[in-house]
Motif scaffolding. Structure first.
Motif, PDB file in Angstrom:
ATOM      1  N   LEU A  80       0.819  -1.218   0.000  1.00 58.88           N
ATOM      2  CA  LEU A  80       0.000   0.000   0.000  1.00 58.88           C
ATOM      3  C   LEU A  80       0.854   1.270   0.000  1.00 58.88           C
ATOM      4  CD1 LEU A  80      -2.809  -1.056   2.511  1.00 58.88           C
ATOM      5  CD2 LEU A  80      -3.067  -0.695   0.051  1.00 58.88           C
ATOM      6  N   TYR A  86       4.725  10.754   2.681  1.00 62.18           N
ATOM      7  CA  TYR A  86       4.144  11.611   1.652  1.00 62.18           C
ATOM      8  C   TYR A  86       4.008  13.035   2.180  1.00 62.18           C
ATOM      9  CZ  TYR A  86       2.849   7.278  -0.686  1.00 62.18           C
ATOM     10  OH  TYR A  86       2.888   6.058  -1.309  1.00 62.18           O
ATOM     11  N   TRP A 176      -6.556  13.914  -3.019  1.00 62.71           N
ATOM     12  CA  TRP A 176      -7.601  13.243  -2.225  1.00 62.71           C
ATOM     13  C   TRP A 176      -8.739  14.246  -2.163  1.00 62.71           C
ATOM     14  CZ3 TRP A 176      -7.393  11.752   3.679  1.00 62.71           C
ATOM     15  CH2 TRP A 176      -8.235  10.655   3.907  1.00 62.71           C
ATOM     16  N   ILE A 190      -3.196  11.256 -10.004  1.00 63.40           N
ATOM     17  CA  ILE A 190      -4.133  10.286  -9.450  1.00 63.40           C
ATOM     18  C   ILE A 190      -5.120  10.990  -8.537  1.00 63.40           C
ATOM     19  CG2 ILE A 190      -4.285   8.356  -7.821  1.00 63.40           C
ATOM     20  CD1 ILE A 190      -1.488   7.536  -9.159  1.00 63.40           C
TER      21      ILE A 190
ATOM     22  N   LEU B 200      -7.643   6.680   1.711  1.00 63.16           N
ATOM     23  CA  LEU B 200      -6.299   7.269   1.728  1.00 63.16           C
ATOM     24  C   LEU B 200      -5.242   6.238   1.323  1.00 63.16           C
ATOM     25  CD1 LEU B 200      -4.511   9.719   2.481  1.00 63.16           C
ATOM     26  CD2 LEU B 200      -4.458   8.849   4.819  1.00 63.16           C
ATOM     27  N   PHE B 201      -5.410   4.994   1.796  1.00 59.89           N
ATOM     28  CA  PHE B 201      -4.439   3.943   1.488  1.00 59.89           C
ATOM     29  C   PHE B 201      -4.490   3.554   0.002  1.00 59.89           C
ATOM     30  CE2 PHE B 201      -4.249   2.077   6.098  1.00 59.89           C
ATOM     31  CZ  PHE B 201      -3.821   3.298   6.547  1.00 59.89           C
ATOM     32  N   ILE B 202      -5.659   3.663  -0.591  1.00 56.04           N
ATOM     33  CA  ILE B 202      -5.760   3.371  -2.025  1.00 56.04           C
ATOM     34  C   ILE B 202      -4.999   4.448  -2.813  1.00 56.04           C
ATOM     35  CG2 ILE B 202      -7.358   3.234  -4.005  1.00 56.04           C
ATOM     36  CD1 ILE B 202      -7.434   0.793  -2.137  1.00 56.04           C
ATOM     37  N   LEU B 203      -5.147   5.688  -2.393  1.00 58.78           N
ATOM     38  CA  LEU B 203      -4.388   6.774  -3.030  1.00 58.78           C
ATOM     39  C   LEU B 203      -2.887   6.493  -2.892  1.00 58.78           C
ATOM     40  CD1 LEU B 203      -4.248   9.563  -4.370  1.00 58.78           C
ATOM     41  CD2 LEU B 203      -4.375  10.592  -2.094  1.00 58.78           C
ATOM     42  N   SER B 204      -2.484   6.115  -1.702  1.00 57.63           N
ATOM     43  CA  SER B 204      -1.083   5.807  -1.452  1.00 57.63           C
ATOM     44  C   SER B 204      -0.615   4.650  -2.345  1.00 57.63           C
ATOM     45  CB  SER B 204      -0.935   5.459   0.036  1.00 57.63           C
ATOM     46  OG  SER B 204       0.254   4.777   0.281  1.00 57.63           O
ATOM     47  N   TYR B 205      -1.429   3.605  -2.436  1.00 62.54           N
ATOM     48  CA  TYR B 205      -1.104   2.458  -3.305  1.00 62.54           C
ATOM     49  C   TYR B 205      -0.876   2.913  -4.741  1.00 62.54           C
ATOM     50  CZ  TYR B 205      -1.709  -1.707  -6.168  1.00 62.54           C
ATOM     51  OH  TYR B 205      -1.524  -2.686  -7.099  1.00 62.54           O
ATOM     52  N   LEU B 206      -1.803   3.711  -5.244  1.00 66.93           N
ATOM     53  CA  LEU B 206      -1.743   4.110  -6.656  1.00 66.93           C
ATOM     54  C   LEU B 206      -0.526   4.994  -6.925  1.00 66.93           C
ATOM     55  CD1 LEU B 206      -5.544   4.755  -7.255  1.00 66.93           C
ATOM     56  CD2 LEU B 206      -4.179   2.865  -8.176  1.00 66.93           C
ATOM     57  N   LEU B 207      -0.207   5.874  -5.980  1.00 66.99           N
ATOM     58  CA  LEU B 207       0.975   6.729  -6.140  1.00 66.99           C
ATOM     59  C   LEU B 207       2.255   5.894  -6.133  1.00 66.99           C
ATOM     60  CD1 LEU B 207       0.054   9.693  -3.784  1.00 66.99           C
ATOM     61  CD2 LEU B 207       0.438   9.839  -6.251  1.00 66.99           C
ATOM     62  N   HIS B 208       2.311   4.954  -5.210  1.00 67.15           N
ATOM     63  CA  HIS B 208       3.471   4.088  -5.038  1.00 67.15           C
ATOM     64  C   HIS B 208       3.659   3.217  -6.287  1.00 67.15           C
ATOM     65  CE1 HIS B 208       6.476   1.863  -3.063  1.00 67.15           C
ATOM     66  NE2 HIS B 208       5.758   0.883  -2.583  1.00 67.15           N
TER      67      HIS B 208
END
Lengths: 219, 219
Positions: A80, A86, A176, A190, B200-208
Motif C-alpha cells: 500500500l 508523503y 484526495w 491520481i 487514503l491507502f488506495i491513493l497511497s497504493y496508486l501513487l506508489h
C-alpha cells in the motif's frame, strides 16, 4: 522482490486496506499467527477469497501454519506504500479540513502535513497541530517550493476545480478529493474521491428499500 | 408504480448517487433533455451501461428523445429515498461531527439533525446550526423519545461499538459509521461505512505503484 502488480485488479487492491486494518487489530491483541479460516471469520471474506487475494501479491501463508500476522501486516503495508512518507497540504481549513488534519491514521501512516490553506481571513494565521493555515492564494508557490506530493481538497464544490488546476500545475502527483464533484486532472495525476453524499444516499436507499419490503409483507 | 428492487444488484444501486449528482448539475445549468450518449460523455459510464442501469428501475428514456433530465432526477431521488425526511443524531461533536452537521447535502436532502452528542464537557451545551450538543450519556433516552432513525458515529474507534449498541438498543434503523472499524449490529439494522483510511491507502497504493512503474521504465 520486484514490484509489478499492474495485473492485479483494483477490486483486490480495494480490499487490502481492510486486511491491513484487521491485521493491525490482531497485532494490538498480541495475536501473531492466524489461519485463513480464522481470518475469514473475522473479516467476512471467504477463506478461499483471502488465499486468492493474497496470492496476487506472492502469497504469504504457509501450509499447516497459516499466516504470520506481523509479516503479513508489514507486507500489505509495503504494498500500500505505507512505508513511505508523503508530503501533503489540505485546502479548505473548515471543520472537514481540520478533521482530516487531526485524523490519527493520517499522521501515523506517513502522511506529513506541511500546511493548510483557506480563503477565510479568520482562519489564515491560525494553527492546527502546530501547522499553519495559509492564504489560499499562496498555494501554487508553496506546493512548488516544498515539492508537495498530495493535495487534499476540502473546499466547497464551487472552487474545487480551480484548486485542483492550481495543485496539478504546481506539480502534485495525487489528489484526495472531498468536494462533491468529479474534478478533471491531467492523465498522470491520481485522484481518489470521498463522496460523502453518495454514501449517505446509499444508506437512505437501503432504509427506504427495507421499509418498502416490510410494508409489502404487512399487506 | 410498485416498488420492488430486490433483484437490482448493489453495483447498480451504488452508481445511482452519481447519476443523481450529474442530473442535478444539468438542471442547475438549465439542461432539460439529454441523450444517453451525452450523459455517457459527462459521467464516464458507457451509454449501454447507462441504458441498462436505468432499465433496472423501469427505464426512463424515450427512443429518439433521450432522457427528460428533471423527471429522471426526481425518479432517481425517489428510488434513493430522498423524498423522505429522516431523523438523525450525530455522536461525536468534534471536527468531523461538526463537518457532517454543516454538510450542505445533508440538510438539503432531508436528513434532519435532532442533536449532537459528546462526552467532552467543553462541547456539551454548545450549539451547531442552532442544534444542541448533549451529553453522550443521554443518547439512549433521546433516541427513544424522538424516534431517531439514523445514528451517525463520528467518535474515536474505541467507543464506537458501545455507541452502536446503545443506538440499536434504543431503536435506530440505520447507522452511518465514520469510525475506523466494522461495527456489529443486529441483522435488521443497516450500516453504511465511510472508512477514510481505506480511501487514503488506495491513493497511497496508486501513487506508489505509479512511481514503481516509472522507475522500471527508466531502467
Amino acid at each position: 522482490m520486484g514490484r509489478d502488480f499492474t495485473d492485479v485488479s483494483m477490486a483486490v487492491v480495494r480490499r487490502l486496506p481492510k486486511y491491513h486494518r484487521y491485521l493491525k487489530d490482531l497485532l494490538d491483541k498480541e495475536v501473531y499467527r492466524i489461519s485463513s479460516r480464522e481470518l475469514s471469520r473475522l473479516i467476512g471474506f471467504t477463506a478461499s477469497q483471502i488465499r486468492q487475494d493474497l496470492n496476487c501479491f506472492g502469497g504469504f501463508g504457509q501450509q499447516g501454519y497459516g499466516y504470520n500476522v506481523e509479516e503479513l501486516y508489514n507486507e500489505i503495508g509495503k504494498i500500500l506504500g505505507l512505508n513511505k512518507i508523503y508530503s501533503t497540504v489540505i485546502i479548505g481549513a473548515g471543520n472537514l479540513g481540520q478533521a482530516i488534519a487531526n485524523y490519527p491514521h493520517f499522521v501515523k501512516y506517513g502522511f506529513k502535513l506541511y500546511g493548510l490553506f483557506d480563503s477565510n481571513p479568520k482562519l489564515i494565521g491560525m494553527k492546527i497541530r502546530d501547522i499553519n493555515i495559509y492564504d489560499v492564494d499562496a498555494i501554487e508557490s508553496f506546493v512548488e517550493k516544498n515539492q508537495i506530493e498530495i493535495g487534499i481538497i476540502c473546499t466547497p464544490k464551487e472552487v474545487a476545480q480551480d484548486i485542483a488546476d492550481k495543485l496539478t500545475n504546481a506539480g502534485v502527483k495525487g489528489i484526495w478529493n472531498f468536494a462533491p464533484l468529479d474534478i478533471k486532472v491531467p492523465d498522470d495525476v491520481i485522484v481518489e474521491n470521498v463522496h460523502l453524499s453518495e454514501s449517505l444516499f446509499i444508506l437512505s436507499y437501503l432504509l427506504h428499500e427495507k421499509e418498502a419490503l416490510e410494508a409489502a409483507k404487512r399487506k
